[in-house]
Design a protein around this motif. Sequence first.
Motif, PDB file in Angstrom:
ATOM      1  N   ALA A   1      -6.311  -8.927  -8.451  1.00 50.39           N
ATOM      2  CA  ALA A   1      -5.140  -8.044  -8.488  1.00 50.39           C
ATOM      3  C   ALA A   1      -5.506  -6.657  -7.964  1.00 50.39           C
ATOM      4  O   ALA A   1      -4.779  -6.066  -7.144  1.00 50.39           O
ATOM      5  N   ARG A   2      -6.627  -6.131  -8.405  1.00 47.79           N
ATOM      6  CA  ARG A   2      -7.060  -4.801  -7.944  1.00 47.79           C
ATOM      7  C   ARG A   2      -7.387  -4.811  -6.450  1.00 47.79           C
ATOM      8  O   ARG A   2      -7.105  -3.837  -5.734  1.00 47.79           O
ATOM      9  N   PHE A   3      -7.948  -5.904  -5.981  1.00 50.59           N
ATOM     10  CA  PHE A   3      -8.247  -6.053  -4.547  1.00 50.59           C
ATOM     11  C   PHE A   3      -6.970  -5.943  -3.728  1.00 50.59           C
ATOM     12  O   PHE A   3      -6.915  -5.241  -2.704  1.00 50.59           O
ATOM     13  N   ILE A   4      -5.921  -6.606  -4.167  1.00 49.18           N
ATOM     14  CA  ILE A   4      -4.639  -6.572  -3.451  1.00 49.18           C
ATOM     15  C   ILE A   4      -4.050  -5.165  -3.447  1.00 49.18           C
ATOM     16  O   ILE A   4      -3.529  -4.695  -2.427  1.00 49.18           O
ATOM     17  N   LEU A   5      -4.171  -4.475  -4.573  1.00 43.77           N
ATOM     18  CA  LEU A   5      -3.565  -3.145  -4.690  1.00 43.77           C
ATOM     19  C   LEU A   5      -4.307  -2.079  -3.892  1.00 43.77           C
ATOM     20  O   LEU A   5      -3.806  -0.963  -3.728  1.00 43.77           O
ATOM     21  N   HIS A   6      -5.491  -2.390  -3.379  1.00 46.07           N
ATOM     22  CA  HIS A   6      -6.218  -1.448  -2.542  1.00 46.07           C
ATOM     23  C   HIS A   6      -5.595  -1.303  -1.155  1.00 46.07           C
ATOM     24  O   HIS A   6      -5.845  -0.317  -0.462  1.00 46.07           O
ATOM     25  N   PHE A   7      -4.798  -2.276  -0.735  1.00 48.79           N
ATOM     26  CA  PHE A   7      -4.223  -2.241   0.607  1.00 48.79           C
ATOM     27  C   PHE A   7      -3.059  -1.249   0.670  1.00 48.79           C
ATOM     28  O   PHE A   7      -2.272  -1.139  -0.276  1.00 48.79           O
ATOM     29  N   GLU A   8      -2.984  -0.541   1.784  1.00 51.44           N
ATOM     30  CA  GLU A   8      -1.901   0.419   1.980  1.00 51.44           C
ATOM     31  C   GLU A   8      -0.569  -0.307   2.090  1.00 51.44           C
ATOM     32  O   GLU A   8      -0.480  -1.384   2.687  1.00 51.44           O
TER      33      GLU A   8
END
Length: 390
Positions: free
Chosen positions: A135-142
């Motif tokens: 989930a955190r990995f996905i939220l790193h994307f602009e």
Amino acid sequence: MTPQEVLPELKEKYRPVFEIDTHLNRLVKRIELLSYINPINTEKEKHRFFTAKYNLEPEFKYPRLKFDPYKLHRLFFSYRLDRIEDETLRELYKEVIYFYANMVQCIETIGSPRRFYFNSLRVYGTPRERDVENARFILHFEDEPSDGSMEKHHSPEAARAYFEAFAKAYDFPLQIRFSTHISARAMVSNSSQSLLIKRNAQFSENQLLTLAHHEIGVHLVTTYNGLAQPLKIFSNGLPKNVETQEGLAVFSEYMGGALTLKRLKELAYRVLASDSLSKGYSFSDTFDLIHNQYRLNREEAFTITLRAHRGGGFTKDGLYLSGLRKIYQRHLKQQAMEPMLSGKVSLDYERHIAYLTELGLAGEGPYRSLSFARNRNMNPTLDFILNNLK
């Protein structure tokens, strides 16, 4: 031979299986968790929460039960499983009974935070650290720039017309009803085989496409395939079916070209909200995490927080992302999706489905998801993310 056209000698040979299956079907018809879990005073409590600057705990109210939980729970265990001679089938139905009984306990304890939360854990589990990292990995994307397809200007009536047109490609009836007591903009009611549309919602073009592939392309397909099976457990649901079914539904969005990074981030926020719940955080704490720390607007942050905390702690939302990861991995391995579309089934029970099929007690079902016919995704960022989920 279609799944329902079971030879009479098979029905006689497995008579105890059909008897308990029919017995459970009568009982399960009385329960549908999603018809009880959504608060009936959401808008009022949202207004109170916003007025109080996010510093109070909402006091949600829920629909009254339409059955006697104690009596229903007792009836689930009234059938003698030892009448089923086949050990594999006997163990399967034992697990199914425990699953349905746990669902009754979930419904019975809605509104009692600690009791409901632990019952919810037994049915849906809680996010693992790997899920939280994804989930955190996905939220790193602009965020991607929005376009006209994201503007919400379609009415519920326009949504109805859109879904009716979409469903014409499928050879099953589409029953549509409007509702004011659902948290999602649209959802399938498995018990009534109908598509519910939130009456006061507005829809964007992308949301209509997403919901069409998600609700019609998978949830209604598995509803009608389940009804076509000889055994009603395919329609009522095997244990742990939610992760697989929601994974299929979101994968259908991806294949249909409807999945966006914004939608994927929504699933990531849900995982974080479920994880916050599992760590003992309050409604306002979870809202603070999603709204203030991750900067999601307050309306969407409230909805995500509500979905996780309704009933007293509902962990179902943590399963969408992990389900998508598992189904996407299956897609990469070029494994058939049809067995997972045969009803409300689970990857965890694929061996049982194959065994029932071998016995002549199950089949693929008459409907295919047209969303899976070809990959319409044109977003390389989504491919990169999905290929790198742990």
